[in-house]
Design an enzyme around this catalytic site. Sequence first.
Site, PDB file in Angstrom:
ATOM      1  N   GLY A 174      -3.712   5.959   5.505  1.00 36.70           N
ATOM      2  CA  GLY A 174      -3.056   4.743   5.050  1.00 36.70           C
ATOM      3  C   GLY A 174      -1.723   5.042   4.401  1.00 36.70           C
ATOM      4  N   SER A 175      -0.777   4.097   4.526  1.00 36.79           N
ATOM      5  CA  SER A 175       0.579   4.355   4.033  1.00 36.79           C
ATOM      6  C   SER A 175       1.246   3.077   3.546  1.00 36.79           C
ATOM      7  CB  SER A 175       1.422   4.966   5.153  1.00 36.79           C
ATOM      8  OG  SER A 175       1.443   4.074   6.262  1.00 36.79           O
ATOM      9  N   TRP A 206       0.098   1.208  -2.020  1.00 39.49           N
ATOM     10  CA  TRP A 206      -0.748   2.099  -2.813  1.00 39.49           C
ATOM     11  C   TRP A 206      -0.878   3.467  -2.139  1.00 39.49           C
ATOM     12  CZ3 TRP A 206      -1.972   4.135  -6.910  1.00 39.49           C
ATOM     13  CH2 TRP A 206      -3.248   4.467  -7.376  1.00 39.49           C
ATOM     14  N   LYS A 250     -10.235  -1.153  -2.548  1.00 42.38           N
ATOM     15  CA  LYS A 250     -10.873  -2.134  -3.425  1.00 42.38           C
ATOM     16  C   LYS A 250     -11.351  -3.328  -2.602  1.00 42.38           C
ATOM     17  CE  LYS A 250      -8.489  -0.551  -7.551  1.00 42.38           C
ATOM     18  NZ  LYS A 250      -7.476  -0.753  -8.570  1.00 42.38           N
ATOM     19  N   ALA A 291       0.455  -0.178  -8.019  1.00 39.87           N
ATOM     20  CA  ALA A 291       1.070   0.903  -7.243  1.00 39.87           C
ATOM     21  C   ALA A 291       2.506   1.201  -7.645  1.00 39.87           C
ATOM     22  CB  ALA A 291       0.992   0.565  -5.749  1.00 39.87           C
ATOM     23  N   LYS A 333     -13.103  -7.207  -9.614  1.00 37.87           N
ATOM     24  CA  LYS A 333     -12.020  -7.638 -10.514  1.00 37.87           C
ATOM     25  C   LYS A 333     -10.975  -8.460  -9.777  1.00 37.87           C
ATOM     26  CE  LYS A 333      -8.951  -4.532  -8.951  1.00 37.87           C
ATOM     27  NZ  LYS A 333      -7.489  -4.554  -8.729  1.00 37.87           N
ATOM     28  N   ARG A 360      -1.313  -8.756  -7.441  1.00 42.13           N
ATOM     29  CA  ARG A 360      -0.922  -9.695  -6.380  1.00 42.13           C
ATOM     30  C   ARG A 360      -1.925 -10.840  -6.238  1.00 42.13           C
ATOM     31  NH1 ARG A 360      -2.365  -5.395  -1.594  1.00 42.13           N
ATOM     32  NH2 ARG A 360      -1.135  -4.086  -2.962  1.00 42.13           N
ATOM     33  N   ASN A 361      -3.210 -10.599  -6.563  1.00 43.58           N
ATOM     34  CA  ASN A 361      -4.189 -11.685  -6.458  1.00 43.58           C
ATOM     35  C   ASN A 361      -3.863 -12.806  -7.453  1.00 43.58           C
ATOM     36  OD1 ASN A 361      -6.577 -10.809  -4.560  1.00 43.58           O
ATOM     37  ND2 ASN A 361      -5.966  -8.972  -5.683  1.00 43.58           N
TER      38      ASN A 361
END
Length: 351
Positions: free
Chosen positions: A11-12, A15, A121, A154, A205, A271-272
């Site tokens: 992944g990139s 985060w 997450k 991040a 969370k 962001r949420n």
Amino acid sequence: MAAPKKVCIIGSGNWGSAIAKIVGSNAAQNCKFDDTVKMWVFEETVDGRKLTEIINTDHENVKYLPGHTLPSNVLAVPDLVEASTDADILVFVIPHQFIGKVCDTMKGKIKSDALGISLIKGVDEGPDGLKLISDVIQEKLGITMSVLMGANIANEVADEKFCETTIGCKNKNHGALLKELMQTNNFRVTVVEECDVVEICGALKNIVAVGAGFCDGLGFGDNTKAAVIRLGLMEMIAFARIFCTAGHVSSATFLESCGVADLITTCYGGRNRKVAEAFVKTGKTIEELEKEMLNGQKLQGPATAAEVFLILKRKNLIDKFPLFTAVYQICYEKHPVKEFIGCLQNHPEHM
């Protein structure tokens, strides 16, 4: 001397690139790890150039972490199998919706004794109820898994602003090795054994943060948000005690960075929260706002709320989790967002 461990970051995004700064720098300075850290990049074209070419030439992920220099030993690889096939340590950091497809691609093509660590997450809703992402990876790939969760926005990690994080790992030797790979002066790592509790905190969370965003959008103040955080934490602990049956669920784990710290920072800076506030103020759908505000990234809170709701419904526990339930109903069943305050006022923790 044992051969240096080869590391691959799966992944990139925002985060993934931030953690690549840490892992790349630590690997270059520690003889326990191979100098080259491979990072699997889902290939995209940015301003007419391939993203992998930009990262490998300019050492910057201009799309997902602009303005930050990645260590020159971080090698962007567009082919997932090529990136991961010889890795001794696999760091998973992709949106949880994609983990099944990614694991299916890697299956049978990686080292059987590789160590995995998930920074993802979210949760999966399997046929028997809740499924942790680390369990999905472990079952599909047959590798030993640990997790890393914490109050880790991040961009702040990339800016090297001090923060803490939590590694959940049952094996003390593996935990010590992963801590060496991850820890810096400004990224402090604590290792605990309750990895399932650490991981469930990281998923749940995000639901609470959506509720915090609703409060901000409705114009309620910090007192109300504090109530959201407290009642949300109560629901997180109750959920963990029902569903984390592999071992002990101690209150102390919720006091680590993966618990209350991550909850606080996500309810104020994540962001949420941000998208949920815009959801109230604009009247647009979550999907529309995700496209407008997140630059290709995925929102975890509403999706996790949907998965958790199905599990609670199956177990006839909806009434015990009014905050989690309200977030789901507002996001997916068109319940008025003003109803959210009622779930706080009439929460069973008050009874």
